[in-house]
Design an enzyme around this catalytic site. Structure first.
Site, mmCIF file in Angstrom:
data_model
loop_
_atom_site.group_PDB
_atom_site.id
_atom_site.type_symbol
_atom_site.label_atom_id
_atom_site.label_comp_id
_atom_site.label_asym_id
_atom_site.label_seq_id
_atom_site.Cartn_x
_atom_site.Cartn_y
_atom_site.Cartn_z
ATOM 1 N N GLU A 262 -7.276 6.040 -50.887
ATOM 2 C CA GLU A 262 -6.119 5.474 -50.189
ATOM 3 C C GLU A 262 -6.035 3.968 -50.429
ATOM 4 O O GLU A 262 -7.073 3.309 -50.574
ATOM 5 C CB GLU A 262 -6.226 5.755 -48.681
ATOM 6 C CG GLU A 262 -6.157 7.235 -48.338
ATOM 7 C CD GLU A 262 -6.181 7.498 -46.835
ATOM 8 O OE1 GLU A 262 -6.241 6.525 -46.054
ATOM 9 O OE2 GLU A 262 -6.133 8.667 -46.430
ATOM 10 N N HIS A 280 -1.385 8.499 -43.712
ATOM 11 C CA HIS A 280 -2.442 8.235 -42.737
ATOM 12 C C HIS A 280 -1.846 7.773 -41.401
ATOM 13 O O HIS A 280 -2.140 6.684 -40.891
ATOM 14 C CB HIS A 280 -3.425 7.193 -43.267
ATOM 15 C CG HIS A 280 -4.800 7.338 -42.683
ATOM 16 N ND1 HIS A 280 -5.938 7.094 -43.386
ATOM 17 C CD2 HIS A 280 -5.213 7.718 -41.443
ATOM 18 C CE1 HIS A 280 -7.006 7.300 -42.625
ATOM 19 N NE2 HIS A 280 -6.584 7.681 -41.441
#
Length: 527
Positions: A262, A280
Site C-alpha cells: 500500500e 484502506h
C-alpha cells in the site's frame, strides 16, 4: 512545576488538544511538516501525538532529547521506529481498540456489496444502462460466514452477522468452547471453515503464522462460489491466487480493503470481474477518528502527568521500585511463554504460570503479562506486557498463577505449562547470577540453554553419531552454530537438541534435518 509539552504533528480531532490542556499539558498543533522540520523542532517536546502521516525515524528520535512518549492515534505503528524509541527510553503507545466497530461495520458493508455486486451495478446504471438481468446476487440470510480471527473486531463482526441471520463458524487458536458459545458461533479448525463457508472474512493481524493464511492451497480447499472479504491486513491472502480463483469462477467474489503493498496504485486484481476494493477505509469514520484521538490524548497525558501506562508497545506496567528487580524475571518469562507457544500445538486454551523460590516473593502480574506477551506473539503483532492479559481474557484463555514459597533444586524458578490434547506441556527456567535468564527444562527433560535469536529444536533417538550428522548438514548449508545444548530422558531414549545459529534456517534445511536418521521432530524457533 513545568508542564509537559506535547506536539500534535498530524491532523487530529481538536478535542485531543483540549484534553491535553485540561489534564495539565501544554500543547502545540503543527501539522504537515517535513522530516527535517520535525527533527529541528522535536527537541523541545515531552510528548508526540501522531497518526499515519508522521514517520518517527531513528534520526528524529536522536534529536528528541526531551521526548518521553509517542502516542499513535490508531493501531498501526509501522511509522514508528520502536527499537530506536526503546533505546532512547521513549514509550510508544497506540489505541488498539478505538477502530473496532468501524472496521467491523466496513467488513459487513463489503459482505453485502460483494453479495449483490453493488459497485458494478452502480457503475453501469450511472453509465446509462439498465443491466438488471446481469446482476443476480445471493442472500446472506442462512449462509455460513467463516470468521478467521475471533478477537475484538472478529467478535463484533460475528454479532452483526448473527443479526443478519447468518451462521458463523470461527477459527482462532485461542477461541475456547465457552467463549464460542458466548459469541453464538461454532468453533472449527481452518480446513473445516474453508470447506463450509459461503463467505469468509479475515480479522487477524499479519504475523509469520498468518501470512498468506489464504494461500493458493487453502483457497483451493474452499467451496465453489465462496465470497471473501479482508478488512484486516494486507498479506493475509495470496493476491495472485485470489485472482486465479476469481478468473476461474471458483471464487464468486472478493472485496479487499487492504493490500500486501500500500498504497495499491496498481494490482493484477484491478478490473477483475466480481472484485471490489476500497483504499484502506476500515477506520475511516468520523466516530472512529474522534475515538482514537481522544484515547491517545488521555493515555499520553496520564503518562506524562501521573506516570500511568496504558497500551504501551514497549513498556510494562511497573513501579519505579519494582522495575530493577523484576526486569530479568520478565525477560525470562517472555522467553518461556514464547518457547511453549512455539513448541506446543493445537487449541491452547489453558496456561499455568508457577513461581517458586525467590520468584514467589515478587509481584506476579508483570511476570504473568510477560509470559502471555511471549505466548501470544505468534498470533498478534500488537501484543505487549500491558495488553496481553486483556487479549488472553478476550479469547477465553484460562490463566492460572501459582506460587510456591519453598526452594527446590533452583533458588528461583519459573514454570509455564499449557494444556494440550496430548496432555500438559511445560517449560521451566531460572536466573543465573541473579540476572541471566536460562532455560532448564523442556517437557520434562532437563536442558540448560540461553533462549536468544534463531534456534533449532530437535527431538531425536539418543544414539551415537547424531551430533555429527546434524552439524554436518548445517555446515553443508553454511549455517554457523553458536551454541549446542543436549538433554535426554535416559541413555538410548528420547533426547532433545537445542542449538542457536547465526541466521534464519531455510525451510528446505528444516526438511532435510527432519529426514536425518533418528530424528522425530524438527522445529525452527525465534526469540
Amino acid at each position: 512545576m513545568t508542564k509537559p509539552k506535547v506536539l500534535i504533528s498530524d491532523k487530529m480531532d481538536p478535542n485531543a488538544a483540549r484534553i491535553f490542556e485540561e489534564r495539565g499539558c501544554d500543547v502545540d498543533v503543527i501539522t504537515g511538516e517535513t522530516p527535517e522540520q520535525l527533527k529541528a523542532r522535536i527537541g523541545e517536546y515531552d510528548g508526540l501525538a501522531i497518526r499515519s502521516s508522521t514517520t518517527v525515524t531513528a534520526e528524529i528520535l536522536e534529536a528528541a532529547t526531551n521526548l518521553k512518549v509517542i502516542g499513535r492515534a490508531g493501531i498501526g505503528v509501522d511509522n514508528v521506529d520502536i527499537p530506536a524509541a526503546s533505546g532512547k527510553g521513549v514509550v510508544v503507545m497506540n489505541t488498539p481498540f478505538g477502530n473496532s466497530i468501524t472496521t467491523a461495520e466496513h467488513a459487513i458493508a463489503l459482505i453485502m456489496a460483494v453479495a449483490r455486486q453493488i459497485p458494478a451495478a452502480n457503475a453501469r446504471t450511472q453509465a446509462g444502462e439498465w443491466p438488471k438481468s446481469d446482476f443476480m446476487g445471493v442472500e446472506v440470510t442462512g449462509k455460513t460466514l467463516g470468521l478467521i480471527g475471533a478477537g475484538n473486531i472478529g467478535s463484533i463482526v460475528a454479532s452483526r452477522a448473527l443479526g443478519l441471520k447468518m451462521k458463523v463458524v470461527a477459527f482462532d487458536p485461542f477461541l475456547t468452547e465457552d467463549r464460542a458459545v458466548e459469541m453464538g458461533v461454532e468453533k472449527a479448525d481452518l480446513d473445516t471453515l474453508l470447506s463450509r463457508a459461503d463467505f469468509i472474512t479475515l480479522h487477524t493481524p499479519l504475523t509469520d503464522e498468518t501470512r498468506n493464511i489464504l494461500s493458493a492451497e487453502n483457497l483451493a480447499k474452499t467451496k465453489k462460489g465462496v465470497r471473501i472479504v479482508n478488512c484486516a491486513r494486507g498479506g493475509l491472502i495470496d493476491e495472485a491466487a485470489l485472482k486465479e480463483g476469481l478468473d476461474s469462477g471458483h471464487i464468486a467474489g472478493a472485496a479487499l480493503d487492504v493490500f500486501a503493498k500500500e498504497p495499491a496504485k496498481e494490482s493484477p486484481l484491478f478490473g477483475t470481474p466480481n472484485f471490489i476494493c476500497t483504499p484502506h477505509l476500515g477506520a475511516s469514520t468520523t466516530e472512529a477518528q474522534v475515538n482514537v484521538a481522544l484515547q491517545v490524548a488521555e493515555q499520553m497525558a496520564d503518562y506524562l502527568v501521573n506516570g500511568g501506562v496504558t497500551n504501551a508497545l514497549n513498556m510494562p506496567s511497573l513501579s519505579a521500585e519494582e522495575a530493577p528487580k523484576l526486569k530479568p524475571y520478565m525477560a525470562l518469562a517472555e522467553k518461556l511463554g514464547s518457547l511453549v507457544s512455539q513448541l506446543a500445538h493445537g487449541n491452547l486454551t489453558e496456561i499455568t504460570i508457577e513461581r517458586s523460590g525467590a520468584a514467589a516473593e515478587l509481584n506476579g502480574k508483570p511476570i504473568e503479562g510477560a509470559v502471555l506477551a511471549g505466548f501470544m506473539r505468534r498470533y498478534s503483532d500488537t501484543v505487549n506486557m500491558v495488553n496481553a492479559p486483556y487479549l488472553a481474557k478476550e479469547r477465553g484463555l484460562q490463566v492460572r498463577s501459582v506460587r510456591f514459597e519453598g526452594e527446590g533444586v533452583y533458588h528461583t524458578l519459573l514454570r509455564v505449562t499449557v494444556a494440550t490434547s496430548a496432555g500438559p506441556r511445560s517449560v521451566a527456567g531460572t536466573l543465573f547470577g541473579e540476572n541471566a535468564p536460562r532455560l532448564v527444562e523442556i517437557f520434562g527433560i532437563g536442558i540448560e540453554a540461553d533462549l536468544d535469536g534463531h534456534m533449532l529444536y530437535v527431538v531425536n533417538q539418543d544414539a551415537p553419531g547424531f551430533i555429527g550428522r546434524m552439524g554436518g548438514l548445517l555446515g553443508q548449508h553454511d549455517i554457523n552454530i553458536g551454541t549446542f545444548h543436549l538433554g535426554r530422558r535416559e541413555a538410548g531414549g528420547e533426547a532433545i537438541v537445542l542449538l542457536s545459529v547465526d541466521q534464519p534456517i531455510p525451510a528446505e534445511v528444516i526438511d532435510q534435518a527432519g529426514k536425518l536418521e533418528g530424528v522425530k521432530l524438527v522445529k525452527a524457533l525465534s526469540f
